[in-house]
Write an enzyme that holds these catalytic residues in place. Structure first.
Site, PDB file in Angstrom:
ATOM      1  N   SER A  68       4.252   3.999   3.338  1.00 22.91           N
ATOM      2  CA  SER A  68       3.882   2.798   2.598  1.00 22.91           C
ATOM      3  C   SER A  68       3.940   1.604   3.567  1.00 22.91           C
ATOM      4  CB  SER A  68       4.887   2.628   1.457  1.00 22.91           C
ATOM      5  OG  SER A  68       4.626   1.471   0.719  1.00 22.91           O
ATOM      6  N   LYS A  69       3.421   0.480   3.164  1.00 16.14           N
ATOM      7  CA  LYS A  69       3.542  -0.731   3.975  1.00 16.14           C
ATOM      8  C   LYS A  69       3.257  -1.935   3.092  1.00 16.14           C
ATOM      9  CE  LYS A  69       4.342  -1.984   8.302  1.00 16.14           C
ATOM     10  NZ  LYS A  69       5.214  -1.308   9.276  1.00 16.14           N
ATOM     11  N   GLY A  70       3.818  -3.072   3.456  1.00 12.06           N
ATOM     12  CA  GLY A  70       3.559  -4.280   2.695  1.00 12.06           C
ATOM     13  C   GLY A  70       3.274  -5.439   3.626  1.00 12.06           C
ATOM     14  N   SER A 112       0.839  -1.195   0.000  1.00 14.74           N
ATOM     15  CA  SER A 112       0.000   0.000   0.000  1.00 14.74           C
ATOM     16  C   SER A 112       0.867   1.235   0.000  1.00 14.74           C
ATOM     17  CB  SER A 112      -0.839   0.062   1.280  1.00 14.74           C
ATOM     18  OG  SER A 112      -1.894  -0.808   1.208  1.00 14.74           O
TER      19      SER A 112
END
Ligand code: NAD
Length: 458
Positions: free
Chosen positions: A87-89, A42
């Site tokens: 952001s992040k995953g 994201s």
């Protein structure tokens, strides 16, 4: 926080929403059949690029969680002034269910899917470790990117949290726990703030409870007990809690866990109570939840006795619990600030990768030579004038040692944690309508994001 700010509704909405989320489902041939995995990346806000945020491996990963954590990264980066968007995953996987070779295959395939869409890229999107991932996974991702971008001279900067031999930086593994320590030191420098908790004095002798003795919890508890004189009176883990009013030996507990599948059971020097979550409710001065989100909730918030909570984990206190705790007068040092040490040192690692030189390499010996000049001159003066001065050996050793990479990283981290605290504190004390540090942190962060958007003409 937004209600207390003067933002146009359009800008407010722009900042609030998560810009994009990419969902990928990919297959990997494992144990003779094709296994399909689901992963996310994201991007919450691209007001600055690259965007930054960890990759989590857990079965509980889902889109809402990844998006919420991406938003938290936007605010965290703004608060500690690292020039990144958020952001992040995440990958839905139980990392313990697969062996090393299988995890490498899965990680490389996941990375491939993200790299080919520029969702991993030194200029656009730079991941880091989070729950369930560490140096090893970051090294695989960096190598995968280098294989797919053979002429990119900045390839190593595509991910942070790498091991030092693969382009990482000294002090990254300890960084988040170290940041928790620096955050507490800064808090205790302000008597007025400490008074709000009903505590007094410095960190020495304070009784601390830590939940989760993983990367963050272990380093925070170790440094606070070994360097600041705190007493770790309870450690809560998956299989229960060790409690000892005299103070637990953090290193010994961690060594035990390392040798016993990550379990506390059987630890010889303190009794284990089976209900780990109940340890959060024991009397102490400082409570450090450092395991996972949502552990202090409507069901237990009223029974929390700590006057000061440091959110080392992301989101350990639910919205409802936060309200109850604030009403009780508990001071909460929010996650956005308390665990920002990781992203801060990631920023240093990214800068190191882009500059292709380790910190301290140019100045260290020059600094030592200057210090030596001063020491020799003092000794010459003392001998010439018959003053009989002798510099203590340990002073000379310390004064004559130039700063290496680890010393510089710690210095940069300390400076960052102090500056960010001051900016939150100004809002906390400077405005009548702000009662807690979390709201203050959001106001500082959202204001900075808004300024960047405005200067872009949005
Ligand atoms: P980790 O996996 O190294 O450690 C987590 C620890 O918590 C493990 O020892 C685990 O056994 C324990 N644990 C899990 N469930 C528990 C439970 N119900 N009760 C008690 N203990 C439990 O993870 P980490 O990297 O230390 O991350 C911990 C938290 O800090 C997460 O919320 C993460 O998002 C946050 N965080 C981590 C970093 C970082 O640099 N690692 C940076 C910022 C925020």
């Amino acid at each position: 926080a937004v209600r207390l700010m003067d933002l146009s509704p359009g800008l407010e909405q722009k900042i609030r929403v998560c810009n994009s989320t990419y969902t990928v489902r990919f297959g990997v041939r494992l144990r003779g059949k094709i296994e399909t995995f689901t992963g996310y990346r994201s991007v919450h806000s691209e007001h600055m690029e690259p965007v930054k945020g960890g990759i989590r491996y857990a079965l509980s990963v889902h889109q809402d969680e990844v998006e919420a954590l991406a938003a938290l990264m936007t605010y965290k980066c703004a608060l500690v002034e690292t020039p990144f968007g958020g952001s992040k995953g995440g990958l839905c996987i139980d990392p313990r269910a697969w062996d090393d070779h299988e995890l490498e295959q899965i990680t490389r395939r996941f990375a491939y899917e993200l790299i080919k869409r520029d969702l991993i890229n030194p200029a656009q999107n730079v991941p880091a470790p989070d729950m369930g991932t560490g140096e090893r996974e970051m090294a695989w991702i960096a190598d995968q990117y280098a294989r797919m971008n053979t002429t990119d001279i900045n390839a190593k900067a595509c991910v942070t949290g790498k091991p030092p031999h693969a382009g990482g930086i000294q002090g990254r593994v300890e960084a988040t726990g170290r940041g928790v320590q620096y955050a507490l030191r800064e808090f205790f420098r302000h008597k007025e703030d400490v008074a709000k908790t009903g505590l007094s004095g410095g960190l020495a002798g304070k009784r601390v409870i830590v939940q989760g003795l993983g990367n963050v919890g272990y380093h925070a508890a170790k440094f606070l007990s070994e360097e600041d004189g705190c007493k770790i009176v309870a450690i809560a883990e998956r299989d229960g809690a060790l409690v000892d009013e005299r103070g637990l030996n953090v290193q010994a507990v961690r060594d035990w866990m390392n040798g016993h599948d990550g379990l506390l059971a059987g630890y010889p020097d303190a009794p284990l109570s089976a209900d780990g979550a109940a340890a959060l409710e024991l009397a102490c001065d400082i409570l450090i939840p450092a395991a996972m989100e949502g552990v202090i909730h409507l069901g237990n918030a009223a029974r929390i006795r700590a006057p000061l909570i440091v959110e080392a984990a992301n989101g350990p206190i639910t919205f409802g619990a936060d309200e109850i705790l604030r009403e009780k007068g508990v001071v909460i040092i929010p996650d956005m600030y308390a665990n920002a040490g990781g992203v801060t040192v990631s920023y240093f690692e990214w800068v190191k990768n882009l500059s292709h030189i380790r910190f301290g390499r140019m100045q260290r010996r020059a600094e030592e030579a200057r210090s030596r000049l001063l020491v020799e001159e003092l000794e010459r003066l003392s001998a010439d004038k018959g003053l009989g001065w002798t510099l203590a050996d340990d002073f000379k050793d310390r004064f004559l040692t130039g700063s290496d990479e680890l010393a510089l990283v710690r210095s940069g981290l300390d400076d960052t944690m102090r500056a960010a605290y001051q900016s939150m504190r100004e809002v906390w004390h400077g405005r009548n309508d702000v009662e807690d540090l979390r709201t203050a942190a959001y106001i500082v962060a959202i204001d900075r994001v808004a300024k960047t958007y405005r200067s872009k003409g949005l």
